[in-house]
Design an enzyme around this catalytic site. Structure first.
Site, mmCIF file in Angstrom:
data_model
loop_
_atom_site.group_PDB
_atom_site.id
_atom_site.type_symbol
_atom_site.label_atom_id
_atom_site.label_comp_id
_atom_site.label_asym_id
_atom_site.label_seq_id
_atom_site.Cartn_x
_atom_site.Cartn_y
_atom_site.Cartn_z
ATOM 1 N N ASP A 10 0.843 -1.187 0.000
ATOM 2 C CA ASP A 10 0.000 0.000 0.000
ATOM 3 C C ASP A 10 0.885 1.246 0.000
ATOM 4 O OD1 ASP A 10 -1.671 2.125 0.701
ATOM 5 O OD2 ASP A 10 -2.678 1.035 2.315
ATOM 6 N N ILE A 11 0.813 2.033 -1.051
ATOM 7 C CA ILE A 11 1.658 3.222 -1.170
ATOM 8 C C ILE A 11 1.408 4.224 -0.040
ATOM 9 C CG2 ILE A 11 0.148 4.550 -2.710
ATOM 10 C CD1 ILE A 11 2.787 5.281 -4.280
ATOM 11 N N ASN A 24 -6.192 12.601 -10.784
ATOM 12 C CA ASN A 24 -6.947 13.011 -11.966
ATOM 13 C C ASN A 24 -6.737 14.519 -12.109
ATOM 14 O OD1 ASN A 24 -9.110 14.473 -10.582
ATOM 15 N ND2 ASN A 24 -9.844 12.450 -9.953
ATOM 16 N N VAL A 33 -5.498 4.795 -6.381
ATOM 17 C CA VAL A 33 -4.404 5.386 -5.615
ATOM 18 C C VAL A 33 -4.785 6.793 -5.146
ATOM 19 C CG1 VAL A 33 -2.037 6.266 -5.794
ATOM 20 C CG2 VAL A 33 -2.597 4.020 -6.713
ATOM 21 N N ASP A 34 -5.372 7.568 -6.032
ATOM 22 C CA ASP A 34 -5.748 8.950 -5.730
ATOM 23 C C ASP A 34 -6.677 9.011 -4.517
ATOM 24 O OD1 ASP A 34 -5.912 11.724 -6.079
ATOM 25 O OD2 ASP A 34 -7.421 11.592 -7.658
ATOM 26 N N THR A 123 -2.232 2.606 -14.877
ATOM 27 C CA THR A 123 -2.567 1.188 -15.110
ATOM 28 C C THR A 123 -3.890 0.759 -14.489
ATOM 29 O OG1 THR A 123 -1.352 0.412 -13.162
ATOM 30 C CG2 THR A 123 -0.122 0.555 -15.244
ATOM 31 N N GLY A 124 -4.510 1.640 -13.720
ATOM 32 C CA GLY A 124 -5.806 1.303 -13.117
ATOM 33 C C GLY A 124 -6.929 1.642 -14.075
ATOM 34 N N VAL A 125 -7.815 2.527 -13.652
ATOM 35 C CA VAL A 125 -8.967 2.876 -14.479
ATOM 36 C C VAL A 125 -8.573 3.546 -15.796
ATOM 37 C CG1 VAL A 125 -10.577 3.032 -12.543
ATOM 38 C CG2 VAL A 125 -9.397 5.080 -13.313
ATOM 39 N N TYR A 126 -7.347 4.080 -15.883
ATOM 40 C CA TYR A 126 -6.908 4.703 -17.138
ATOM 41 C C TYR A 126 -6.504 3.660 -18.176
ATOM 42 C CZ TYR A 126 -7.100 9.425 -15.160
ATOM 43 O OH TYR A 126 -7.503 10.626 -14.613
#
Length: 169
Positions: A10-11, A24, A33-34, A123-126
């Site tokens: 977990d970052i 975003n 992550v955001d 690499t997630g929702v993008y």
């Protein structure tokens, strides 16, 4: 020379000078992550993001650029927000993804950060393909002159960790 490390986890739990946020363009939080960074870091991050929107970034942070805020309750001094490109219909602009990493390192240097934790940007929702994103991230960090001593790619799952490990060879 910058040391590159991989960590699975977990970052928001990393003890570093700066955590890079895959933000975003609104800078006002979101998912992935955001959202995790904003939730764990607390309202101080959002307050600074709102101030940035009210001053320099009225239309939002452009893709490939980076800007820093305080880190709130995170175990870091700063959050470096960068907006990754969206993978669209089987293609995307790799120069923008590389720019996210270069610009985050530039901001880290301006701040005097020596340890920086990056997620797998876009690499997630993008939807950016993981193997390609890992290649671009690792190559860009290796090729970018910086005073950052350690870049830590913090990867959420086995699949991401393994993709980055392949790039480090």
């Amino acid at each position: 020379m910058t040391t590159i490390r991989l960590v699975q986890g977990d970052i928001t739990r990393q003890s570093v000078d700066a955590v890079v946020n895959a933000a975003n363009s609104s800078l006002l939080g979101g998912g992935g992550v955001d959202g995790a960074i904003h939730r764990r870091g607390g309202p101080e991050i959002l307050d600074e993001c709102r101030a940035l929107r009210a001053s320099r970034y009225g239309k939002g942070l452009p893709t490939g650029q980076a800007v820093a805020t305080a880190a709130g309750k995170l175990d870091a001094r700063w959050v470096i927000h960068t907006v990754g490109p969206v993978w669209q219909g089987g293609r995307g602009d790799p120069s923008l993804l590389a720019s996210c990493h270069r610009e985050a390192l530039r901001v880290a240097d301006e701040l005097g950060a020596r340890t920086v934790a990056f997620p797998a940007i876009s690499t997630g929702v993008y939807g950016w393909p993981l193997e390609d994103a890992a290649r671009i991230a690792v190559e860009t960090v290796r090729e970018t002159p910086t005073d950052v001593e350690e870049v830590r790619f913090v990867l959420f799952d086995d699949r991401a960790y393994e993709a980055f490990a392949r790039q480090l060879g």
